[in-house]
Scaffold this motif. Sequence first.
Motif, short mmCIF file in Angstrom:
data_model
loop_
_atom_site.label_atom_id
_atom_site.label_comp_id
_atom_site.label_asym_id
_atom_site.label_seq_id
_atom_site.Cartn_x
_atom_site.Cartn_y
_atom_site.Cartn_z
N UNK A 1 39.30 41.89 30.16
CA UNK A 1 40.21 42.59 29.25
C UNK A 1 40.85 41.59 28.30
N UNK A 2 40.80 41.91 27.02
CA UNK A 2 41.40 41.05 26.00
C UNK A 2 42.25 41.91 25.06
N UNK A 3 43.28 41.28 24.48
CA UNK A 3 44.12 41.95 23.49
C UNK A 3 43.77 41.34 22.14
N UNK A 4 43.39 42.19 21.20
CA UNK A 4 43.00 41.74 19.87
C UNK A 4 44.23 41.30 19.10
N UNK B 1 39.77 31.09 36.35
CA UNK B 1 40.04 29.67 36.61
C UNK B 1 39.89 28.88 35.31
N UNK B 2 38.82 29.17 34.56
CA UNK B 2 38.61 28.53 33.25
C UNK B 2 39.79 28.84 32.32
N UNK B 3 40.17 30.11 32.27
CA UNK B 3 41.25 30.54 31.38
C UNK B 3 42.56 29.82 31.70
N UNK B 4 42.94 29.81 32.97
CA UNK B 4 44.21 29.19 33.36
C UNK B 4 44.21 27.69 33.09
N UNK B 5 43.11 27.04 33.41
CA UNK B 5 42.97 25.61 33.15
C UNK B 5 43.17 25.30 31.67
N UNK B 6 42.48 26.05 30.84
CA UNK B 6 42.52 25.80 29.41
C UNK B 6 43.81 26.28 28.76
N UNK C 1 46.12 37.79 39.17
CA UNK C 1 46.70 38.37 40.39
C UNK C 1 45.80 39.46 40.96
N UNK C 2 45.20 40.25 40.09
CA UNK C 2 44.28 41.31 40.52
C UNK C 2 43.05 40.69 41.20
N UNK C 3 42.51 39.63 40.63
CA UNK C 3 41.33 38.97 41.20
C UNK C 3 41.69 38.35 42.55
N UNK C 4 42.85 37.70 42.63
CA UNK C 4 43.29 37.12 43.91
C UNK C 4 43.43 38.21 44.95
N UNK C 5 43.96 39.36 44.56
CA UNK C 5 44.07 40.50 45.48
C UNK C 5 42.71 40.98 45.95
N UNK D 1 43.77 37.46 22.82
CA UNK D 1 44.47 36.86 23.95
C UNK D 1 43.82 37.43 25.20
N UNK D 2 43.69 36.62 26.22
CA UNK D 2 43.15 37.10 27.49
C UNK D 2 44.25 37.86 28.21
N UNK D 3 43.92 39.05 28.72
CA UNK D 3 44.86 39.78 29.57
C UNK D 3 44.75 39.12 30.94
N UNK D 4 45.81 38.48 31.37
CA UNK D 4 45.78 37.70 32.61
C UNK D 4 45.74 38.63 33.82
N UNK D 5 44.56 38.77 34.39
CA UNK D 5 44.37 39.60 35.58
C UNK D 5 44.11 38.74 36.81
#
Length: 164
Positions: A9-12, A82-87, A48-52, A42-46
């Motif tokens: 999911x991304x926000x334009x 992981x790539x998104x958070x790192x970058x 927490x959902x993936x960790x769940x 922008x990346x919609x930071x999910x």
Amino acid sequence: MFTGKSLIAVKVMKPFGDWKGGDIVLVEDWKARELWEAGVVEIVDETDKIIGEIDKVIAEERESEPLTVLPEGLYERAEFYAYYLENYVRLNPRESVDTINVKLTKLANLRKKLRDLKLIRFNKILKAVMLRPNSLELLSRLAPEERRIYLQMSKIRNEWLGDA
């Protein structure tokens, strides 16, 4: 690295093709990376959902003897975030300390959970290779990344034991 098999999911942020600023759309992981790096979305930071999801799968794996079927694209989505958070941390040095700490904590948690899941699955794959090498039923329960491991280890086992 990114396969296009998982949707992100991304926000334009800027109008792009048929998308208007503010739209939230699902795009393939490699497209999300390219568009984010270009500043279009922008990346919609999910995370927490993936960790769940990973926590749920770990619990199922611990309760179940045979390998369970993983949610589609779980490894790919985990690797993407992981790539998104790192970058994000690397590319946004002026961000608040709290925001950076939250992102780093999520990254550490995601990596730990992913490693735990991989270790549990790897041990089960090892047992499966010993007892049921080249089983089509087992192959159907494995993620693509895991199939390669299972098939290679099955081949080595059969060669070693003379069952080839």
